[in-house]
Design a protein around this motif. Structure first.
Motif, PDB file in Angstrom:
ATOM      1  N   UNK A 115      62.022  69.530 -30.981  1.00 41.13           N
ATOM      2  CA  UNK A 115      60.492  70.063 -31.477  1.00 41.13           C
ATOM      3  C   UNK A 115      60.372  71.457 -31.179  1.00 41.13           C
ATOM      4  N   UNK A 116      60.510  72.263 -30.019  1.00 37.92           N
ATOM      5  CA  UNK A 116      60.292  73.538 -29.769  1.00 37.92           C
ATOM      6  C   UNK A 116      61.231  74.414 -30.637  1.00 37.92           C
ATOM      7  N   UNK A 117      62.449  73.787 -31.130  1.00 37.15           N
ATOM      8  CA  UNK A 117      62.952  74.815 -32.106  1.00 37.15           C
ATOM      9  C   UNK A 117      62.335  74.725 -33.398  1.00 37.15           C
ATOM     10  N   UNK A 118      61.756  73.407 -33.940  1.00 40.86           N
ATOM     11  CA  UNK A 118      61.268  73.408 -35.253  1.00 40.86           C
ATOM     12  C   UNK A 118      59.903  74.277 -35.093  1.00 40.86           C
ATOM     13  N   UNK A 119      59.250  74.134 -33.944  1.00 39.60           N
ATOM     14  CA  UNK A 119      57.961  74.932 -33.934  1.00 39.60           C
ATOM     15  C   UNK A 119      58.434  76.450 -33.819  1.00 39.60           C
ATOM     16  N   UNK A 120      59.369  76.915 -33.486  1.00 37.47           N
ATOM     17  CA  UNK A 120      59.709  78.519 -33.560  1.00 37.47           C
ATOM     18  C   UNK A 120      60.119  78.610 -34.785  1.00 37.47           C
ATOM     19  N   UNK A 155      50.052  72.541 -42.636  1.00 41.36           N
ATOM     20  CA  UNK A 155      50.706  71.283 -42.727  1.00 41.36           C
ATOM     21  C   UNK A 155      51.766  70.759 -42.035  1.00 41.36           C
ATOM     22  N   UNK A 156      52.831  71.907 -41.947  1.00 42.75           N
ATOM     23  CA  UNK A 156      53.850  71.940 -41.021  1.00 42.75           C
ATOM     24  C   UNK A 156      53.676  71.605 -39.591  1.00 42.75           C
ATOM     25  N   UNK A 157      52.802  72.127 -39.109  1.00 46.85           N
ATOM     26  CA  UNK A 157      52.387  71.789 -37.602  1.00 46.85           C
ATOM     27  C   UNK A 157      51.706  70.279 -37.339  1.00 46.85           C
ATOM     28  N   UNK A 213      62.747  60.437 -41.567  1.00 46.19           N
ATOM     29  CA  UNK A 213      61.997  61.187 -42.762  1.00 46.19           C
ATOM     30  C   UNK A 213      61.288  62.304 -42.568  1.00 46.19           C
ATOM     31  N   UNK A 214      60.643  62.372 -41.317  1.00 49.27           N
ATOM     32  CA  UNK A 214      59.620  63.052 -41.098  1.00 49.27           C
ATOM     33  C   UNK A 214      60.589  64.693 -40.693  1.00 49.27           C
ATOM     34  N   UNK A 215      61.653  64.330 -39.749  1.00 53.66           N
ATOM     35  CA  UNK A 215      62.514  65.521 -39.417  1.00 53.66           C
ATOM     36  C   UNK A 215      63.202  66.357 -40.726  1.00 53.66           C
ATOM     37  N   UNK A 266      62.894  70.058 -41.954  1.00 55.17           N
ATOM     38  CA  UNK A 266      63.865  70.969 -42.271  1.00 55.17           C
ATOM     39  C   UNK A 266      63.895  71.595 -43.598  1.00 55.17           C
ATOM     40  N   UNK A 267      63.430  70.888 -44.712  1.00 55.07           N
ATOM     41  CA  UNK A 267      63.377  71.462 -46.007  1.00 55.07           C
ATOM     42  C   UNK A 267      62.181  72.562 -45.749  1.00 55.07           C
ATOM     43  N   UNK A 268      61.017  72.254 -45.253  1.00 51.71           N
ATOM     44  CA  UNK A 268      60.010  73.219 -45.162  1.00 51.71           C
ATOM     45  C   UNK A 268      60.464  74.559 -44.485  1.00 51.71           C
ATOM     46  N   UNK A 269      61.128  74.564 -43.398  1.00 54.16           N
ATOM     47  CA  UNK A 269      61.430  75.740 -42.698  1.00 54.16           C
ATOM     48  C   UNK A 269      62.609  76.591 -43.360  1.00 54.16           C
ATOM     49  N   UNK A 270      63.455  75.608 -44.162  1.00 53.76           N
ATOM     50  CA  UNK A 270      64.485  76.437 -44.716  1.00 53.76           C
ATOM     51  C   UNK A 270      64.249  77.007 -46.195  1.00 53.76           C
ATOM     52  N   UNK A 271      63.038  76.868 -46.514  1.00 55.06           N
ATOM     53  CA  UNK A 271      62.761  77.462 -47.893  1.00 55.06           C
ATOM     54  C   UNK A 271      62.492  79.011 -47.621  1.00 55.06           C
TER      55      UNK A 271
END
Length: 659
Positions: A269-274, A288-290, A308-310, A314-319
């Motif tokens: 979760x922390x990695x995704x937040x960063x 929306x991402x948060x 599904x949520x993960x 992943x798609x959101x942060x990699x665009x």
């Protein structure tokens, strides 16, 4: 607010109640951005030469001084028009002289005075003044008492809410019983009150009007402070909540560390937040991402929705929300050289690209055109688009639309479906890792339509510069800006393309090549490529000009050069086999060698002359998307019964003509 004239003479130490004697003429000290009220003490800074001379003489002769506020603080030598008409007569209690020659004073306001006229300005201002006495109507006493209570209560609340006012002011104001003195004291104590507002209170001689005006100011100030206090309280509450959550998380991490436990989910979760914080998302997308991340943090990893949520996050942060391919300084000569080096001919398409680059050089933020290359197969539509990407120093993405029938291939599937993914547009941008690539939509005329939707209609939003700034993929369900993407489409024919989609594109037709153009392309591109592909060198094999034209004329009949390249490859394979078998002698491909290696020509120029020698043969020309053909229409004489029967579905008109 005016102090009564019958005040103790502050210049004497007798302490009796003799009325204050106001001289007809007094020295005038101009004030900047400051208003002095009767019965109030105030520190003043004096730096002007004339003012310093005034203070020295007033102290030497124990004179009273009139202070009047300037209308404009920037004026160095004010005249009568530059001063307000009502000021305060004051007594100088203390004076301090600083090393730079300026003075610091402690003065006390005594009473209001009106400025009648300035008598002299040298060595300092002297003016004729008169007493400005406070007026009170007998019918206003009841209202004045009510106003006094309201003013006092409002001021008490303001002092309690304002961080700028000392709490001692509450006790001081509570001890003042005279309404005029209370009004002046409160007005002089309000640090947030503008100079013009204070001067207006000073100039209001009617006590009820002055108190009413001050009461309105206090009510407004109280509302502002209460609103500010509410905002501050909400902010502190939110900050306190965030600090509490942070401390609890840190404590939880410390406990887990002491116990030797690691929380993989919390780390994830922390990695995704960063990643969300550093991805450069727009504010609405980040929100929306948060929201989705908070939802993910409350799910157990074993839940079906967790994956599904993960995947969605992943798609959101990699665009590439904020990643662009940095273009070099546009060099039109270099771009033209790049295009000419990769393609022969196609001058119209190349000129259009050079024109786009020229406009972009003059106006870097211009939107890219939506180009559509239309032409027969093999004329170089897709390779030209790749050359454009190379000349622009941009990433290149190609999506083939041939046979595509599902709208979700363009705009993605909604997340409610199992295995849902974004559409090809978003996937292409993720592969390119740039938000400004050259995006090729190949074979746009081969799009299909069925019960799953119409992909051509889905492309309307993608290829419209007015709409694609907020392109919304069904899977992501957040807007993505496609305005910086240079879209190029290719097609063999325009007829199958929907009119609305065709209207959004700038069509550039690429005609088929002539025999001379094919020979040039073979010499400049095809031969070298096939020689390299088959492990040969230019010393081992060579082609004569006649052999090239013989292959073009006798073995290919097309608008493009794909079959020509295949025949070149076939010749290179024959030579490669000889070298592999030990024959290392160099070979020059002539017309005779072509017939020996490829067999008899497939197309003969003499065919038309031979077939038209016989009576009953006519020639027709047919147009096809790949270049066209020659048709031979033959009439044959046969024995029969003299009647003709037409079968099939030719229609009544054709039947009547045939009988």
């Amino acid at each position: 607010m005016s102090d009564e004239v019958d005040q103790t003479d502050h210049t004497s130490d007798s302490g009796d109640d003799r009325p204050l004697s106001i001289p007809d003429e007094i020295p005038v000290l101009p004030l900047r951005d400051t208003v002095l009220f009767p019965d109030s003490f105030m520190p003043l800074a004096v730096a002007r030469e004339a003012s310093i001379r005034l203070i020295d003489k007033a102290l030497a002769e124990d004179q009273l001084v009139g202070v009047f506020t300037q209308r404009e603080a920037s004026i160095e030598e004010p005249t009568q028009d530059d001063l307000y008409s009502v000021g305060t007569i004051t007594h100088i209690h203390k004076m301090f002289k600083l090393p730079d020659g300026s003075l610091r004073l402690i003065v006390q306001g005594l009473a209001r005075v009106s400025l009648k006229t300035i008598i002299e300005t040298d060595p300092f201002i002297r003016a004729a003044v008169s007493s400005a006495e406070e007026s009170v109507s007998d019918s206003d006493h009841l209202e004045i008492d009510a106003l006094q209570r309201n003013i006092n209560n409002n001021f008490q609340q303001i002092v309690s809410l304002s961080p700028l006012l000392s709490d001692d002011l509450q006790a001081l104001s509570g001890n003042i019983t005279d309404p005029g003195k209370l009004t002046d004291f409160i007005a002089s104590s309000l640090t947030t009150l503008a100079t013009s507002a204070k001067q207006e209170i000073l100039e209001t001689l009617d006590l009820r009007s002055r108190m009413d005006h001050l009461n309105r100011i206090l009510i407004k100030e109280l509302e502002v402070l209460e609103l500010g206090s509410k905002i501050q309280s909400e902010v502190q509450s939110e900050v306190g909540k965030n600090q509490r959550e942070y401390l609890l998380r840190e404590q939880l991490k410390a406990i887990q560390k002491e116990l030797g436990e690691t929380d993989d989910q919390a780390k994830e979760i922390e990695e995704l937040r960063e990643k969300i914080n550093t991805s450069g998302m727009p504010e609405a997308v980040q929100k929306e991402a948060f929201r989705e991340l908070d939802r993910l943090s409350k799910m157990p990893p074993a839940a079906a929705e967790y994956t599904v949520s993960r995947t969605y996050l992943d798609w959101l942060v990699m665009l590439p929300w904020n990643l662009r391919t940095e273009e070099k300084i546009i060099d039109l000569a270099r771009a033209k050289e790049t295009l000419d080096g990769d393609h022969s001919g196609l001058d119209k398409a190349k000129d259009r690209i050079i024109e786009y680059l020229a406009v972009r050089k003059l106006k870097p933020d211009t939107k890219g055109p939506i180009l559509c290359f239309v032409g027969p197969p093999g004329v170089g539509k897709t390779s030209l688009a790749k050359g454009i990407a190379a000349s622009l120093d941009r990433k290149f993405v190609c999506v083939s639309l041939g046979g595509m029938r599902d709208e979700a291939e363009i705009k993605g599937h909604r997340r409610t479906y199992i295995g849902a993914l974004p559409g090809q547009i978003i996937q292409g941008l993720r592969r390119a890792e740039s938000k400004n690539p050259v995006f090729i939509l190949d074979e746009i005329d081969k799009l299909g339509t069925d019960f799953r939707g119409d992909p051509a209609s889905a492309l309307l939003e993608v290829l419209d510069p007015e709409q694609n700034t907020t392109f919304r993929d069904h899977y992501l369900d957040v807007p993505f800006d496609l305005s910086e993407v240079l879209f190029i489409t290719t097609a063999n024919v325009l007829d199958p393309i929907a009119p609305a989609l065709r209207d959004r594109m700038e069509v550039l037709e690429l005609p088929g090549y002539t025999e001379d153009e094919k020979a040039v392309i073979a010499n400049e591109h095809l031969i070298a490529r096939q020689i390299d592909n088959h492990g040969l060198s230019s010393e081992q094999i060579a082609f004569t000009e006649d052999a090239l034209r013989f292959v073009v004329r006798g073995y290919t009949r097309e608008a493009g050069v794909r079959n020509l390249e295949r025949e070149m490859g076939a010749l290179c394979r024959k030579v490669a086999r000889r070298h592999a078998e030990g024959d290392d002698s160099p070979i020059t491909i002539t017309s005779e060698a072509v017939v020996e290696m490829l067999g008899a020509p497939k197309f003969l120029d003499e065919e038309v002359a031979e077939r038209t020698k016989q009576p009953g043969v006519a020639i027709g020309l047919a147009w096809t998307p790949v270049g066209g053909d020659v048709l031979f229409v033959e009439a044959t004489r046969m024995t029969g019964s003299g009647s003709l029967t037409v079968t099939g579905h030719l229609g009544d008109v054709m039947k009547e003509s045939a009988r």
